[in-house]
Every structure is written in C-alpha cells, then in structure tokens.
Design a protein around this motif. Structure first.
Motif, PDB file in Angstrom:
ATOM      1  N   ARG A  94       0.763  -3.012  -4.714  1.00  0.00           N
ATOM      2  CA  ARG A  94      -0.681  -3.122  -4.527  1.00  0.00           C
ATOM      3  C   ARG A  94      -1.200  -4.528  -4.843  1.00  0.00           C
ATOM      4  O   ARG A  94      -2.393  -4.722  -5.015  1.00  0.00           O
ATOM      5  N   GLN A 105      -4.386  -6.149  -3.121  1.00  0.00           N
ATOM      6  CA  GLN A 105      -4.984  -5.209  -2.177  1.00  0.00           C
ATOM      7  C   GLN A 105      -5.680  -4.066  -2.910  1.00  0.00           C
ATOM      8  O   GLN A 105      -5.292  -3.711  -4.017  1.00  0.00           O
ATOM      9  N   ARG A 124      -4.802   2.258  -1.643  1.00  0.00           N
ATOM     10  CA  ARG A 124      -5.094   3.129  -0.517  1.00  0.00           C
ATOM     11  C   ARG A 124      -4.887   4.589  -0.923  1.00  0.00           C
ATOM     12  O   ARG A 124      -3.863   4.945  -1.503  1.00  0.00           O
TER      13      ARG A 124
END
Length: 226
Positions: free
Chosen positions: A56, A59, A62
């Motif tokens: 991750r 980012q 998700r």
C-alpha cells in the motif's frame, strides 16, 4: 410456511446457522421433543489459496464490497461509509435493483473514492489480491456463502454481525460490527486493518484455523454420517 406443521413428522432438520435454530425455537415456542430435531450442520468452506497482502506504499488502501444491490444488503450504510471514508478507495462489484444502482451511480459522481466495477459471475473474477479488506453490509442474513469463500482466501473481513455472520466473523477471526446505520465503527475497523498488520495476521490465522476444523469438508461428511 409449513415448518411447524411438518416438524412432528420429520426425524431431523438440518440448519447451516445456529441463528435460525434459535429464531425458530423462539418464534414457535418448540417443546424439547421437537427442538431436539433441529440440528446444526456448519456449511463447509470451499477453500482456496490464501492471498498475499497488497503493498500500500503511497496509495490509499483499496476496499472491496461485492453482492446484490438490494434493500437487504443495506446499501444505504455502504454509501455512508464511502462518503465518510475519504482515506480509502472502494471498489463495488455487483448489480441489482435499478433504483439502488442509480443511487450508487450518483454516489460515484459525487465521491472520487468509489468505483463501480460491474457484475461478476464468481469470486475468481475479482482481483481480490489487490484489496486490503472485504466489507460486508446487510440488514439480515442466513449464512452468506461469500463470507465463507472470502474467509478461505485470507482476506480480512469487516462485516455487519447479523444472522449467521457472527458465527464465522467474530472478534478472534475478523471485525464484526453490530451497528447497522452508523458508518463510524466500520471506518474505525478498516483503519485498524490498515494500521495494524500484526492484528490482521492473527485474525486471519484464527479464521483459517476455524475453517480447517469446524468448516472442513471432512468435518461436514463426518457430521452427516453421525
């Protein structure tokens, strides 16, 4: 509609959740002679290859939600979670009632952190290895097969603890949430998934242990033979 009238003539009735047994006992006030015919038989997990946790770095994590767009699935709560979860990216897979789908399309137009991914025929079609957690919302349930299959893949689960869900997703194996309207406990759970990999590893391991024992095909077969 015929359960109470038929029960005296049946030798045994099998249920895949304890929740249904308790609910029927409560609803019909069954005497011990009839209640003894109700038998809990845990549905086995299909199994699967455990996923590798995604990287991750740089980012937003998700999160995946997958299912039918229906009132039962508490899509209203899902939308609240998305609206208040700007630190996450949400991928929503599924289809269903046109009016609910229209609400999700409107949500995607207002919130840049949600993506409608369309329909899917099986979990094998979903890029589950890219997600930090599986989010499950619902007003009522029996024993959702998708919970068992996601659990077998080792994906952390944040789920509304309704019906039989809590028999799989408990405090040792995941993040069960009793609240069905307030998005905050769900967002706190998702934040913990992202920030505490040690806890995630421990819960996923406990889930795998549970599936390998009480929800194996071998256990299912032996229970039926008994």
């Amino acid at each position: 509609t015929h359960f109470r009238a038929a029960l005296p003539y049946l030798h045994r009735v099998y249920f895949d959740t304890r929740y249904f047994i308790e609910e029927l006992q409560r609803q019909y006030g069954l005497p011990p002679t009839l209640a003894a015919k109700l038998h809990y038989l845990p549905q086995p997990s299909a199994g699967g290859k455990p996923l590798v946790p995604p990287s991750r770095a740089g980012q937003r994590p998700r999160i995946v939600w997958a299912g039918r767009f229906a009132a039962q699935k508490n899509v209203e709560l899902l939308m609240k979670i998305v609206e208040n979860g700007a630190s996450f990216e949400f991928d929503i897979w599924g289809s269903g009632q046109p009016e609910i789908e229209a609400q999700l399309v409107d949500l995607a137009g207002r919130c840049g952190n949600v993506h409608l991914k369309g329909t899917f025929a099986s979990l094998a079609e979903l890029p589950l290895g890219e997600y930090a957690a599986f989010l499950f919302t619902s007003h009522y349930e029996g024993m959702p097969t998708i919970i068992l299959n996601i659990a077998a893949m080792g994906l952390p689960i944040v789920a509304t603890a309704v019906g039989g869900v809590g028999e799989v997703v408990n405090e040792k194996t995941g993040w069960p949430i009793a609240e069905r309207h307030d998005p905050r406990p769900y967002l706190l759970a998702l934040a913990e998934v992202v920030s505490d990999p040690g806890k995630v590893e421990a819960k996923v391991a406990a889930m795998q242990d549970q599936l390998a024992t009480s929800r194996s095909w071998q256990n299912f077969r032996e229970e039926l033979l008994r």
